[in-house]
Design a protein around this motif. Structure first.
Motif, PDB file in Angstrom:
ATOM      1  N   ARG A  19      -2.588   1.744   3.194  1.00  0.00           N
ATOM      2  CA  ARG A  19      -1.723   0.651   3.654  1.00  0.00           C
ATOM      3  C   ARG A  19      -1.886  -0.595   2.789  1.00  0.00           C
ATOM      4  O   ARG A  19      -0.903  -1.222   2.379  1.00  0.00           O
ATOM      5  N   ARG A  20      -3.133  -0.950   2.505  1.00  0.00           N
ATOM      6  CA  ARG A  20      -3.379  -2.170   1.744  1.00  0.00           C
ATOM      7  C   ARG A  20      -2.895  -2.026   0.303  1.00  0.00           C
ATOM      8  O   ARG A  20      -2.252  -2.941  -0.249  1.00  0.00           O
ATOM      9  N   LYS A  23       0.855  -2.092   0.167  1.00  0.00           N
ATOM     10  CA  LYS A  23       1.299  -3.471   0.387  1.00  0.00           C
ATOM     11  C   LYS A  23       1.197  -4.284  -0.901  1.00  0.00           C
ATOM     12  O   LYS A  23       2.039  -5.144  -1.185  1.00  0.00           O
ATOM     13  N   HIS A  49       6.929  -0.065   2.398  1.00  0.00           N
ATOM     14  CA  HIS A  49       6.525  -0.829   1.213  1.00  0.00           C
ATOM     15  C   HIS A  49       7.337  -0.514  -0.038  1.00  0.00           C
ATOM     16  O   HIS A  49       7.171  -1.188  -1.056  1.00  0.00           O
TER      17      HIS A  49
END
Length: 254
Positions: A19-20, A23, A49
């Motif tokens: 996720r990071r 992102k 994203h």
């Protein structure tokens, strides 16, 4: 942005890294055993994203699984700039209560896979003059805790040694040593968590944020949160048996 390959990418810290990094604009290669969960995770990350997400089903407790990921990391036409060796698991019970094959599978995933995947990724990174490898260990690396702790201690030592060998190459390596994190780890191992106090738990996203900050700073070991930094400092000062007795009980209720 570079492509990041993450093992154990469908849950816990692996999913948080995905996720990071998505992102932040990185394309991804997600590695895990469950094809359905991989496809679902990839679709969600693409939609949210707008990054390219490749899935690679692989069981890192097997020769074929490790070999498939090695081949992807060595593909110079699709270079990987960040490798997160996150896949891992725990075994319920003390030594001699755990089947030998389960212990050997753990060493395959925690040690052999980390060794081989790092070895597959780093030559290309060194040639390009940049790259990063995060090897997920544990605060258990600093206290006696059977095969699990021993395997994580190896991860820390290996990572620091390789980083020293690659000095000046532009490649960063870091061992991430979290404490208890809200993930599926204990549930999958059949371990109870009733004896772990609320203050001991960390959020996966916060762990990943701190880990990536430490990687950017060039640190070789990251221990997220002040409470666990203190715990590791105490582990290095106190006799091994003192903290080892506490650690051996934590999270092992059935």
């Amino acid at each position: 942005m570079t492509t990041a390959l993450i093992t154990g990418a469908t849950a816990g810290l692996g999913a948080a890294f995905a996720r990071r990094l998505a992102k932040d604009g990185h394309d991804l290669v997600l590695v895990a055993r469950d094809t359905k969960r991989l496809d679902e995770a990839a679709a969600a990350l693409r939609e949210r994203h707008g990054v390219a997400v490749e899935v690679l089903p692989a069981d890192l407790a097997t020769e074929d699984g490790i070999g498939a990921v090695e081949a992807r990391l060595r593909d110079g036409g699709r270079p990987v700039g960040i490798l997160v060796n996150n896949a891992g698991f725990g075994n319920r019970g003390a030594y001699l209560e755990v089947p030998l094959q389960a212990e050997l599978d753990m060493l395959k995933v925690h040690v052999e896979a980390v060794l081989r995947l790092t070895g597959a990724a780093v030559p290309g990174m060194r040639e390009r003059g940049f790259g990063g490898v995060v090897n997920v260990a544990s605060v258990a690396a600093f206290v006696p805790r059977g095969t699990y702790g021993a395997s994580k201690a190896w991860v820390v030592s290996f990572t620091q040694g390789v980083l020293r060998d690659l000095g000046g190459s532009g490649v960063r390596l870091m061992a991430l040593c979290p404490g208890f994190v809200h993930t599926e780890f204990h549930q999958r191992a059949g371990m109870g968590t009733g004896n772990i106090p609320a203050w001991a738990w960390l959020r996966a996203d916060r762990v990943v944020d701190e880990a990536l900050r430490d990687l950017a700073r060039g640190r070789s070991v990251s221990v997220p949160s002040r409470r666990y930094k203190l715990a590791v400092a105490l582990a290095r000062l106190l006799p091994a048996g003192r903290l080892g007795k506490v650690s051996s009980k934590a999270g092992r209720e059935y």
